[in-house]
Design a protein around this motif. Structure first.
Motif, PDB file in Angstrom:
ATOM      1  N   ALA A  83      46.168 -16.151 -19.624  1.00 57.19           N
ATOM      2  CA  ALA A  83      47.198 -17.134 -20.472  1.00 57.19           C
ATOM      3  C   ALA A  83      46.810 -17.460 -21.570  1.00 57.19           C
ATOM      4  N   GLU A  84      45.595 -17.524 -21.973  1.00 62.52           N
ATOM      5  CA  GLU A  84      45.224 -17.971 -23.370  1.00 62.52           C
ATOM      6  C   GLU A  84      45.305 -16.648 -24.564  1.00 62.52           C
ATOM      7  N   GLN A  85      45.897 -15.656 -23.851  1.00 59.94           N
ATOM      8  CA  GLN A  85      45.962 -14.277 -24.762  1.00 59.94           C
ATOM      9  C   GLN A  85      47.509 -14.045 -24.677  1.00 59.94           C
ATOM     10  N   LEU A  86      48.156 -14.982 -24.112  1.00 60.10           N
ATOM     11  CA  LEU A  86      49.725 -14.422 -24.097  1.00 60.10           C
ATOM     12  C   LEU A  86      50.644 -15.690 -25.121  1.00 60.10           C
ATOM     13  N   TRP A  87      51.467 -15.500 -25.729  1.00 59.01           N
ATOM     14  CA  TRP A  87      52.411 -16.016 -26.234  1.00 59.01           C
ATOM     15  C   TRP A  87      53.898 -15.694 -25.966  1.00 59.01           C
ATOM     16  N   ALA A  88      54.761 -16.431 -26.224  1.00 53.98           N
ATOM     17  CA  ALA A  88      56.409 -16.232 -25.928  1.00 53.98           C
ATOM     18  C   ALA A  88      57.263 -16.993 -26.733  1.00 53.98           C
ATOM     19  N   ALA A  89      58.504 -16.559 -26.846  1.00 52.78           N
ATOM     20  CA  ALA A  89      59.443 -17.096 -27.812  1.00 52.78           C
ATOM     21  C   ALA A  89      60.707 -16.557 -27.316  1.00 52.78           C
ATOM     22  N   ASN A  90      61.648 -16.889 -28.190  1.00 51.07           N
ATOM     23  CA  ASN A  90      63.152 -16.743 -27.737  1.00 51.07           C
ATOM     24  C   ASN A  90      63.333 -15.188 -28.348  1.00 51.07           C
ATOM     25  N   GLY A  91      63.141 -14.380 -27.426  1.00 54.11           N
ATOM     26  CA  GLY A  91      63.248 -12.851 -28.099  1.00 54.11           C
ATOM     27  C   GLY A  91      61.996 -12.343 -28.697  1.00 54.11           C
ATOM     28  N   SER A  92      61.703 -11.080 -28.825  1.00 58.10           N
ATOM     29  CA  SER A  92      60.412 -10.636 -29.536  1.00 58.10           C
ATOM     30  C   SER A  92      60.725 -10.845 -30.918  1.00 58.10           C
ATOM     31  N   ASN A  93      62.181 -10.942 -31.500  1.00 57.68           N
ATOM     32  CA  ASN A  93      62.260 -11.125 -33.013  1.00 57.68           C
ATOM     33  C   ASN A  93      61.500 -12.533 -33.327  1.00 57.68           C
ATOM     34  N   GLU A  94      61.680 -13.783 -32.413  1.00 58.02           N
ATOM     35  CA  GLU A  94      61.162 -14.877 -32.851  1.00 58.02           C
ATOM     36  C   GLU A  94      59.637 -14.897 -32.838  1.00 58.02           C
ATOM     37  N   LEU A 215      47.901  -7.259 -32.199  1.00 58.35           N
ATOM     38  CA  LEU A 215      48.715  -7.972 -31.508  1.00 58.35           C
ATOM     39  C   LEU A 215      49.579  -6.839 -30.879  1.00 58.35           C
ATOM     40  N   VAL A 216      50.128  -7.115 -29.834  1.00 59.78           N
ATOM     41  CA  VAL A 216      51.083  -6.433 -28.849  1.00 59.78           C
ATOM     42  C   VAL A 216      52.157  -7.068 -28.496  1.00 59.78           C
ATOM     43  N   SER A 217      53.488  -6.881 -29.168  1.00 60.35           N
ATOM     44  CA  SER A 217      54.472  -7.224 -28.838  1.00 60.35           C
ATOM     45  C   SER A 217      55.330  -6.551 -27.615  1.00 60.35           C
ATOM     46  N   ARG A 218      55.973  -7.398 -26.944  1.00 60.66           N
ATOM     47  CA  ARG A 218      56.874  -6.893 -25.691  1.00 60.66           C
ATOM     48  C   ARG A 218      58.137  -7.659 -25.735  1.00 60.66           C
ATOM     49  N   THR A 219      59.134  -7.283 -24.815  1.00 64.96           N
ATOM     50  CA  THR A 219      60.268  -8.124 -24.566  1.00 64.96           C
ATOM     51  C   THR A 219      60.703  -7.940 -23.055  1.00 64.96           C
ATOM     52  N   MET A 220      61.526  -8.769 -22.611  1.00 64.90           N
ATOM     53  CA  MET A 220      62.226  -8.635 -21.290  1.00 64.90           C
ATOM     54  C   MET A 220      63.593  -8.303 -21.561  1.00 64.90           C
ATOM     55  N   SER A 221      64.092  -8.057 -22.675  1.00 68.74           N
ATOM     56  CA  SER A 221      65.457  -7.503 -22.919  1.00 68.74           C
ATOM     57  C   SER A 221      65.796  -6.343 -22.335  1.00 68.74           C
ATOM     58  N   VAL A 229      68.810 -13.723 -21.704  1.00 68.72           N
ATOM     59  CA  VAL A 229      67.982 -14.748 -21.477  1.00 68.72           C
ATOM     60  C   VAL A 229      67.112 -15.084 -22.788  1.00 68.72           C
ATOM     61  N   ARG A 230      66.684 -13.849 -23.523  1.00 63.49           N
ATOM     62  CA  ARG A 230      66.117 -13.875 -24.866  1.00 63.49           C
ATOM     63  C   ARG A 230      64.738 -14.339 -24.793  1.00 63.49           C
ATOM     64  N   LEU A 231      63.843 -13.641 -24.170  1.00 67.01           N
ATOM     65  CA  LEU A 231      62.373 -13.872 -23.832  1.00 67.01           C
ATOM     66  C   LEU A 231      61.657 -12.767 -24.400  1.00 67.01           C
ATOM     67  N   GLY A 232      60.690 -13.054 -25.522  1.00 65.91           N
ATOM     68  CA  GLY A 232      60.037 -12.172 -25.909  1.00 65.91           C
ATOM     69  C   GLY A 232      58.624 -12.346 -25.762  1.00 65.91           C
ATOM     70  N   TYR A 233      57.389 -11.657 -26.070  1.00 63.67           N
ATOM     71  CA  TYR A 233      56.256 -12.225 -25.636  1.00 63.67           C
ATOM     72  C   TYR A 233      55.143 -11.380 -26.382  1.00 63.67           C
ATOM     73  N   LEU A 234      54.077 -11.840 -26.703  1.00 65.64           N
ATOM     74  CA  LEU A 234      53.087 -11.117 -27.275  1.00 65.64           C
ATOM     75  C   LEU A 234      51.346 -11.338 -26.684  1.00 65.64           C
ATOM     76  N   ALA A 235      50.702 -10.209 -26.751  1.00 68.40           N
ATOM     77  CA  ALA A 235      49.261 -10.312 -26.302  1.00 68.40           C
ATOM     78  C   ALA A 235      48.625 -10.140 -27.444  1.00 68.40           C
ATOM     79  N   ALA A 236      47.318 -10.880 -27.540  1.00 72.22           N
ATOM     80  CA  ALA A 236      46.462 -11.023 -28.839  1.00 72.22           C
ATOM     81  C   ALA A 236      45.199 -11.866 -28.394  1.00 72.22           C
ATOM     82  N   ASP A 237      44.407 -11.744 -29.161  1.00 75.94           N
ATOM     83  CA  ASP A 237      43.137 -12.584 -29.106  1.00 75.94           C
ATOM     84  C   ASP A 237      43.540 -14.053 -29.052  1.00 75.94           C
ATOM     85  N   PRO A 238      42.800 -14.813 -28.343  1.00 79.24           N
ATOM     86  CA  PRO A 238      43.343 -16.424 -28.292  1.00 79.24           C
ATOM     87  C   PRO A 238      43.490 -17.074 -29.796  1.00 79.24           C
ATOM     88  N   ALA A 239      42.586 -16.436 -30.619  1.00 78.85           N
ATOM     89  CA  ALA A 239      42.840 -17.290 -32.000  1.00 78.85           C
ATOM     90  C   ALA A 239      44.285 -16.914 -32.676  1.00 78.85           C
TER      91      ALA A 239
END
Length: 360
Positions: A83-94, A215-221, A229-239
């Protein structure tokens, strides 16, 4: 009436236009690369129940760090991610906007290879990051050599590789990603919005270990059929995730968004069951248009870029008049068509065949 020219806009926004795509209420809408298959009833019911539970506590702020959702996303991606390597926002654009807020800005640059996703330069404008546009080679496929040369020459603060690329559908090879990462010292984003439709390549998440600037960006769109629903997410180093916390707005993901997305991920196998059919329809559409004499570019996405139209705007408008909406992107002689359901694909093939026959 006041116009934009009357307002004290930042200099880099003067004369620019916002992102836009037609949203006509037509019977066959194949212009924004949505998954046109409906969400299965059993998933709808489970999400509705989750939303009801979330609404009952909506008087309180949501989990600011959306831990449950990040755990679900890490489990979905696999490869030992946490989980520390994942982030999400309102669509991958955000998500991408937050990356630019953290690592771009005045005096910094963003580089990508055109034609590509039209939001990249707009996101650069919005964060006052200079945009470097490098044309793709003939045929649109990036190579390790072409990417290495561009990144060595320009040394950007951030680079984005879109794979499969929008709007061309061109797949992105592992060797090209590795060459890009080693070619410069900035942040490298691999935009995998359409990754689930490419069944021949491994995700760039397999390359994250030991590469803190990747950084690897993905989307559920798209594959998840969850565009609304507007859910995008990103996998990367915890920093990197910590850096994004510096610029995100407080409580930026609503409790309803978190509940809907977390529940959908639990049903990932069901939600993604349409992907194989979409590939079939994509290939069927490509074969039919090739047979008509058009040039269809290789695609690992849920759409195809088609060349050979003598009057692409005319074809676009004729299809629109028939209740079929595709995308005219201004690429000479080309149109982009999303792969829809079998019925939608049949309809667009029939219409283009008829219009092509009439014009010949």
């Amino acid at each position: 009436m006041t116009s934009l020219s009357d307002l004290p806009l930042r200099a880099n926004l003067v004369g620019k236009s916002p992102y836009g795509a037609p949203q006509d209420p037509v019977p066959v809408s194949l212009n924004v690369n949505e998954n046109t298959h409906p969400i299965p009833d059993e998933v709808v019911a489970d999400i509705a129940a989750a939303l009801e539970r979330a609404v009952r506590t909506a008087n309180r702020y949501p989990d600011r760090d959306f831990v449950e959702l990040r755990e679900a996303l890490a489990g979905y991606l696999g490869h030992g991610l946490t989980a520390e390597q994942l982030w999400a926002a309102n669509g991958s654009n955000e998500v991408l906007q937050q990356v630019l807020q953290a690592f771009g800005g005045p005096g910094r640059t963003l580089l990508s290879f055109s034609p590509t996703y039209s939001m990249y330069p707009l996101l650069a404008d919005g964060t006052d990051t200079a945009y470097i546009d490098v044309p793709r080679p003939t045929g649109y496929r990036l190579t390790p050599e072409s990417v290495r040369a561009a990144l060595t020459e320009h040394a950007p603060s951030i680079a984005i590789l879109c794979g499969p690329n929008n709007p061309t559908g061109t797949p992105l090879d592992r060797e090209t990603i590795l060459a890009a990462y080693d070619a410069f010292d900035g942040m490298l984003i691999v935009d995998e919005a359409y990754f689930e439709f490419d069944n021949e390549r491994e995700s760039a998440v397999t390359l994250l270990e030991g590469r803190p600037r990747l950084l690897v960006s993905r989307t559920m769109s798209k594959a998840f059929a969850f565009a609304g629903v507007r859910l995008g997410y990103l996998a990367a180093d915890p920093a990197v995730i910590d850096a994004l916390r510096l610029v995100r707005l407080p409580y930026h993901l609503s409790a309803l968004t978190q509940a809907a997305a977390t529940t959908a991920i639990k049903h990932a196998a069901t939600m993604l069951a349409t992907v194989d059919d979409i590939r079939v329809q994509r290939d069927r559409l490509a074969a039919a248009l090739t047979e008509l004499g058009y040039r269809v570019h290789d695609s690992g996405a849920n759409f195809i870029l088609v060349g050979g139209f003598l009057d692409p705007n005319g074809m676009f408008e004729e299809l629109r008049a028939r209740g079929i909406l595709i995308r005219h992107l201004g690429i000479a002689g080309h149109l982009r068509i999303t792969a829809g359901t079998e019925a939608e694909t049949t309809e667009v093939i029939r219409a283009i065949t008829e219009l092509t026959t009439l014009s010949s």
